[in-house]
Design a protein around this motif. Structure first.
Motif, mmCIF file in Angstrom:
data_model
loop_
_atom_site.group_PDB
_atom_site.id
_atom_site.type_symbol
_atom_site.label_atom_id
_atom_site.label_comp_id
_atom_site.label_asym_id
_atom_site.label_seq_id
_atom_site.Cartn_x
_atom_site.Cartn_y
_atom_site.Cartn_z
ATOM 1 N N PHE A 92 0.791 -1.183 0.183
ATOM 2 C CA PHE A 92 -0.042 0.154 -0.072
ATOM 3 C C PHE A 92 0.826 1.177 0.082
ATOM 4 N N THR A 93 0.249 2.323 -0.411
ATOM 5 C CA THR A 93 0.996 3.596 -0.357
ATOM 6 C C THR A 93 0.426 4.453 0.989
ATOM 7 N N ILE A 94 1.472 5.193 1.514
ATOM 8 C CA ILE A 94 1.011 6.004 2.868
ATOM 9 C C ILE A 94 -0.035 7.000 2.510
ATOM 10 N N ASP A 95 -1.171 6.894 3.357
ATOM 11 C CA ASP A 95 -2.251 7.894 3.279
ATOM 12 C C ASP A 95 -2.511 8.370 4.523
ATOM 13 N N PRO A 96 -2.177 9.696 4.611
ATOM 14 C CA PRO A 96 -2.550 10.128 6.173
ATOM 15 C C PRO A 96 -3.978 10.226 6.420
ATOM 16 N N ARG A 97 -4.985 10.004 5.392
ATOM 17 C CA ARG A 97 -6.439 10.197 5.747
ATOM 18 C C ARG A 97 -6.865 9.075 6.653
ATOM 19 N N ILE A 98 -6.051 7.891 6.526
ATOM 20 C CA ILE A 98 -6.501 6.630 7.390
ATOM 21 C C ILE A 98 -5.221 5.999 8.034
ATOM 22 N N TYR A 157 18.388 7.119 1.340
ATOM 23 C CA TYR A 157 17.513 8.034 1.744
ATOM 24 C C TYR A 157 17.777 9.032 2.738
ATOM 25 N N SER A 158 17.036 10.316 2.464
ATOM 26 C CA SER A 158 17.336 11.291 3.408
ATOM 27 C C SER A 158 16.230 11.327 4.481
ATOM 28 N N GLU A 159 15.083 10.861 4.121
ATOM 29 C CA GLU A 159 13.948 10.746 5.205
ATOM 30 C C GLU A 159 13.053 9.499 5.004
ATOM 31 N N LEU A 160 12.491 9.027 6.122
ATOM 32 C CA LEU A 160 11.724 7.768 6.005
ATOM 33 C C LEU A 160 10.308 8.218 6.547
ATOM 34 N N GLN A 161 9.435 7.507 6.168
ATOM 35 C CA GLN A 161 7.883 7.418 6.681
ATOM 36 C C GLN A 161 7.419 6.126 7.059
ATOM 37 N N LEU A 162 6.992 6.223 8.327
ATOM 38 C CA LEU A 162 6.632 4.862 8.994
ATOM 39 C C LEU A 162 5.118 5.076 8.958
ATOM 40 N N ALA A 163 4.131 4.174 8.752
ATOM 41 C CA ALA A 163 2.672 4.293 8.894
ATOM 42 C C ALA A 163 2.220 2.946 9.290
ATOM 43 N N ILE A 164 0.663 3.248 9.831
ATOM 44 C CA ILE A 164 0.005 1.912 10.349
ATOM 45 C C ILE A 164 -1.349 2.613 10.015
ATOM 46 N N GLN A 165 -2.154 1.634 9.691
ATOM 47 C CA GLN A 165 -3.716 1.806 9.629
ATOM 48 C C GLN A 165 -4.248 2.190 10.664
ATOM 49 N N LEU A 166 -5.174 3.163 10.973
ATOM 50 C CA LEU A 166 -5.825 3.439 12.101
ATOM 51 C C LEU A 166 -6.986 2.601 12.159
ATOM 52 N N ALA A 167 -7.675 2.118 11.260
ATOM 53 C CA ALA A 167 -9.094 1.424 11.365
ATOM 54 C C ALA A 167 -9.335 0.766 10.115
ATOM 55 N N VAL A 201 -0.168 9.688 20.921
ATOM 56 C CA VAL A 201 -0.822 8.271 20.660
ATOM 57 C C VAL A 201 -2.264 8.564 21.185
ATOM 58 N N ASN A 202 -2.691 9.690 21.871
ATOM 59 C CA ASN A 202 -3.872 9.976 22.097
ATOM 60 C C ASN A 202 -4.748 10.345 20.951
ATOM 61 N N THR A 203 -3.852 11.457 20.246
ATOM 62 C CA THR A 203 -4.588 12.158 19.040
ATOM 63 C C THR A 203 -4.782 11.121 18.158
ATOM 64 N N MET A 204 -3.861 10.120 18.008
ATOM 65 C CA MET A 204 -4.147 8.968 16.820
ATOM 66 C C MET A 204 -5.326 8.068 17.076
ATOM 67 N N LEU A 205 -5.453 7.916 18.445
ATOM 68 C CA LEU A 205 -6.651 6.938 19.065
ATOM 69 C C LEU A 205 -7.735 7.715 18.689
ATOM 70 N N GLU A 206 -7.881 8.743 18.924
ATOM 71 C CA GLU A 206 -9.313 9.639 18.729
ATOM 72 C C GLU A 206 -9.388 9.849 17.222
ATOM 73 N N SER A 207 -8.488 10.045 16.462
ATOM 74 C CA SER A 207 -8.614 9.814 14.877
ATOM 75 C C SER A 207 -9.111 8.624 14.466
ATOM 76 N N ALA A 208 -8.533 7.587 15.090
ATOM 77 C CA ALA A 208 -9.040 6.036 14.625
ATOM 78 C C ALA A 208 -10.423 5.957 14.798
ATOM 79 N N LYS A 209 -10.831 6.362 16.174
ATOM 80 C CA LYS A 209 -12.352 6.327 16.635
ATOM 81 C C LYS A 209 -13.140 6.982 15.803
ATOM 82 N N GLU A 210 -12.971 8.422 15.327
ATOM 83 C CA GLU A 210 -13.490 9.211 14.263
ATOM 84 C C GLU A 210 -13.625 8.420 13.160
ATOM 85 N N LEU A 211 -12.418 7.666 12.327
ATOM 86 C CA LEU A 211 -12.397 7.155 11.448
ATOM 87 C C LEU A 211 -13.383 5.771 11.337
#
Length: 357
Positions: A92-98, A157-167, A201-211
């Motif tokens: 998958f490609t990283i998607d800040p929406r989820i 690479y000069s930068e790295l992005q790590l992502a995990i799906q919220l919901a 972590v708290n901000t992301m948990l709230e985003s996960a619940k809304e999503l």
């Protein structure tokens, strides 16, 4: 102030003071050990089997993308002959929406092989194997365009992005999964000597619940039932479905209808060994683009099949499907599509495919 005066001032007995000193010494020794171990691991990787004279790493071969054969999402490399146990990173490609996205920035460009070496144990020890995590790097090669891409061993690479799906359809990410992911990202930043940009972590948990709440409202499956006057054999039904352009599914128990090489609806599973009295057509609304007019086409196929096989369209209670019911479904669909668009996750998009999986 001598030792006895310090103990008296702190209100500590001889035993309590001794235990406090021992505990402090243990913490210092653990910190020193971790620092030396991380530094040794990094130096060993930089000067070992990966030198240009001794290395014989094969070129990466790329696996297939998402379920859609024409998906534009990048695939991650897998290595045939290598002494690294590289994990199979989700395609998958990283998607800040989820996704919860964590960024690591390096003072100097770092090789992809070093990053991959550090990531090799993530899948083996992660809290939940079902968690979708993704890794992309900002290419720093002189002869390459500076762009985010799936990690390649031969690139830097000069930068790295790590992502995990919220919901997903499993629900919102758990605090244990998210905390585990964030801890791993912090540890990776320390080992690679990177600056880290990480949301709370708290901000992301709230985003996960809304999503998850939005997805629950939009995760609709529509069905149309075709009830026949007489039961038919599997052979007759198979011939009829092929005549209408359906294809037999991989499991050999259902039929699928495609448009532009994408499945837009399908039948429920049937038993080939029993006489068939009813066929149910199913549409996963969030997974099909609105422009495909999937419900109208499914309704049309239901009518055609009913006419050819002497059947009628009924609801789940066996009552004839009325025009008023169809109009109500259309209105509900309009609201559903509008809600998905408002959430910037349009039906049939790659983002919707991930969220509603």
């Amino acid at each position: 102030m001598d030792l006895e005066q310090i103990m008296t001032a702190l209100g500590l007995s001889d035993l309590q003071f001794a235990l406090a000193v021992i505990g402090l010494l243990i913490l210092i020794l653990v910190a020193i050990f971790n620092f030396k171990n991380a530094r040794a691991r990094r130096q060993a990787k930089l000067g070992s089997d990966f030198s240009s004279a001794d290395r014989s790493t094969r070129e990466p071969s790329f696996a297939g993308g998402f379920a859609d054969a024409q998906s534009e999402e990048r695939a991650e490399p897998t290595f045939g002959e290598s002494n690294l146990d590289i994990p199979e990173i989700k395609n998958f490609t990283i998607d800040p929406r989820i996704d919860c996205v964590i960024t690591l920035r390096f003072d100097q460009a770092i090789s992809g092989v070093e990053i991959l070496a550090e990531l090799h144990s993530w899948h083996e020890s992660q809290v939940s194997p079902a968690a979708h995590w993704i890794c992309e790097g900002l290419n720093a090669d002189v002869d390459a365009a500076e762009d985010w891409e799936s990690l390649r061993a031969e690139a830097t690479y000069s930068e790295l992005q790590l992502a995990i799906q919220l919901a997903s359809r499993r629900g919102p990410i758990s605090i244990l999964e998210l905390s585990d992911f964030c801890s791993r990202a912090q540890a990776l930043a320390e080992v690679l000597g990177a600056q880290i940009d990480m949301p709370s972590v708290n901000t992301m948990l709230e985003s996960a619940k809304e999503l998850d709440a939005m997805a629950a409202e939009s995760d609709i499956q529509l069905s149309i039932n075709i009830l026949f006057d007489d039961a038919y054999s599997w052979a007759n039904i198979e011939s009829l479905m092929h005549q209408r352009g359906f294809k037999l599914s991989r499991n050999g128990l259902s039929f699928e209808f495609f448009s532009n090489q994408k499945r837009i609806f399908n039948s429920a599973d049937l038993n080939p060994n029993q006489a068939i009295k009813q066929i149910t057509l199913l549409l996963e609304v969030p997974l099909v683009e609105q422009d495909e007019r999937a419900f109208e086409r499914m309704l049309g196929e239901g009518v055609e099949i009913g006419q050819l096989a002497h059947g009628r369209l009924v609801d789940d209670n066996g009552i004839n499907l009325t025009e008023a019911a169809v109009v109500s479904i259309r209105q509900h669909l309009d609201g559903l599509y509008a809600n998905l668009e408002k959430s910037s996750i349009p039906a049939g998009s790659s983002t919707a495919s991930r969220l509603f999986s």
